[in-house]
Design an enzyme around this catalytic site. Sequence first.
Site, PDB file in Angstrom:
ATOM      1  N   SER A  31       3.124  -1.645  10.624  1.00  0.00           N
ATOM      2  CA  SER A  31       4.569  -1.713  10.880  1.00  0.00           C
ATOM      3  C   SER A  31       5.197  -3.065  10.555  1.00  0.00           C
ATOM      4  O   SER A  31       6.126  -3.503  11.234  1.00  0.00           O
ATOM      5  CB  SER A  31       4.874  -1.311  12.327  1.00  0.00           C
ATOM      6  OG  SER A  31       4.528   0.048  12.541  1.00  0.00           O
TER       7      SER A  31
ATOM      8  N   ASN B 169       0.875  -1.183   0.000  1.00  0.00           N
ATOM      9  CA  ASN B 169       0.000   0.000   0.000  1.00  0.00           C
ATOM     10  C   ASN B 169       0.910   1.230   0.000  1.00  0.00           C
ATOM     11  O   ASN B 169       1.445   1.610   1.039  1.00  0.00           O
ATOM     12  CB  ASN B 169      -0.891  -0.024   1.257  1.00  0.00           C
ATOM     13  CG  ASN B 169      -1.688   1.262   1.422  1.00  0.00           C
ATOM     14  OD1 ASN B 169      -1.806   2.054   0.488  1.00  0.00           O
ATOM     15  ND2 ASN B 169      -2.235   1.466   2.618  1.00  0.00           N
TER      16      ASN B 169
ATOM     17  N   GLY C 244       2.741  -0.878   4.476  1.00  0.00           N
ATOM     18  CA  GLY C 244       2.887   0.520   4.071  1.00  0.00           C
ATOM     19  C   GLY C 244       4.350   0.867   3.871  1.00  0.00           C
ATOM     20  O   GLY C 244       4.936   0.606   2.816  1.00  0.00           O
TER      21      GLY C 244
ATOM     22  N   GLU D 123      -5.701  -4.313  11.021  1.00  0.00           N
ATOM     23  CA  GLU D 123      -4.679  -3.267  11.158  1.00  0.00           C
ATOM     24  C   GLU D 123      -4.969  -2.449  12.411  1.00  0.00           C
ATOM     25  O   GLU D 123      -5.758  -1.499  12.365  1.00  0.00           O
ATOM     26  CB  GLU D 123      -4.718  -2.328   9.945  1.00  0.00           C
ATOM     27  CG  GLU D 123      -4.344  -2.973   8.645  1.00  0.00           C
ATOM     28  CD  GLU D 123      -3.655  -1.978   7.710  1.00  0.00           C
ATOM     29  OE1 GLU D 123      -2.580  -2.299   7.221  1.00  0.00           O
ATOM     30  OE2 GLU D 123      -4.191  -0.886   7.489  1.00  0.00           O
TER      31      GLU D 123
ATOM     32  N   HIS E  55      -9.657   1.663   5.073  1.00  0.00           N
ATOM     33  CA  HIS E  55      -8.371   1.904   5.753  1.00  0.00           C
ATOM     34  C   HIS E  55      -8.585   2.963   6.834  1.00  0.00           C
ATOM     35  O   HIS E  55      -9.352   3.914   6.638  1.00  0.00           O
ATOM     36  CB  HIS E  55      -7.321   2.370   4.742  1.00  0.00           C
ATOM     37  CG  HIS E  55      -5.942   2.369   5.305  1.00  0.00           C
ATOM     38  ND1 HIS E  55      -5.491   3.361   6.149  1.00  0.00           N
ATOM     39  CD2 HIS E  55      -4.923   1.483   5.189  1.00  0.00           C
ATOM     40  CE1 HIS E  55      -4.248   3.080   6.513  1.00  0.00           C
ATOM     41  NE2 HIS E  55      -3.877   1.951   5.947  1.00  0.00           N
TER      42      HIS E  55
HETATM   43  P1  PGA Z   1       2.708   0.629   7.765  1.00  0.00           P
HETATM   44  O1  PGA Z   1       1.281   0.879   7.075  1.00  0.00           O
HETATM   45  O2  PGA Z   1       3.224  -0.698   7.253  1.00  0.00           O
HETATM   46  O3  PGA Z   1       3.557   1.794   7.301  1.00  0.00           O
HETATM   47  O4  PGA Z   1       2.486   0.615   9.230  1.00  0.00           O
HETATM   48  C1  PGA Z   1       0.360  -0.160   6.939  1.00  0.00           C
HETATM   49  C2  PGA Z   1      -0.925   0.343   6.345  1.00  0.00           C
HETATM   50  O5  PGA Z   1      -1.334   1.473   6.663  1.00  0.00           O
HETATM   51  O6  PGA Z   1      -1.581  -0.356   5.548  1.00  0.00           O
END
Ligand code: PGA
Length: 257
Positions: free
Chosen positions: A213, A8, A234, A169, A95
């Site tokens: 993360s 993403n 992300g 998430e 999201h």
């Molecule tokens: P991140 O984002 O891996 O930077 O924590 C994940 C997401 O928002 O889908």
Amino acid sequence: MSTLIVANWKMNANKTQLVQFCEALNMYYSRDNPHIHSALLPPFPYLERAHEMLYHPQCHTGGQDCAPQKSGAFTGDVSASMIRDCGGHYVIVGHSERRLLHHEDDATLTNKIICALNADVVPIFCFGESESDMKQQRSYAVCKRQIEGVFHHPSLKEMSIFKIIFAYEPVWAIGTGLTPKAEDVNALLMQVAAFISDTMPMIAQYQFLYGGSVSADNFEDFIVQPLIHGALVGGASLKAETFIPLLEIAARHKPKA
Ligand code: PGA
């Protein structure tokens, strides 16, 4: 069910980075021929280019969001059928950044899912609790409410959903470097799975991703969990050097039934 790692990109990167990323992904797939699937969800202007570049059958693309309507006078919005038309296979719905920053409510998300399914795009439905919910031990209650609020809508309950993806998430884990314990995620997903099978007979097939993360340092802990079939990534998805190691970790483990 195949393992799926989703990139993403949010509102990041540019055309040069897109080309570099796709070339690296193509090289990895042709060299290692892994059994896992991946999906790149770039900003919309780059979607078709990504679809044209990623030629391996297990490399997919998709959108980060879609409109809750089929078409019409909605300046700036992008429909699920446009995503499909540009080669997109998946779309994120719900999201936490969209829920918070764009005030998306349950009814909007229900309509987005219906639009995605009607356009033959697989929704990746995100759910997860905030930090204060987690501290008050309300994680499952909040997740259940988010899923119920969207999927128990009569118009969605009447549909037959061939395939959908649920991405857990926790909001406090997104972009923070913090992660929940992988075993705790699996335990929560067990409750969610029981809730889905008890109350949502219209869903024929689903799988769970973990997001928040994810990095090469923690992903192994998650992918060995019985109910976690992949990740929504992300920050670590923005560069091939940090994304491909996640595919390599996943490829070391057999896909789950
Ligand atoms: P991140 O984002 O891996 O930077 O924590 C994940 C997401 O928002 O889908």
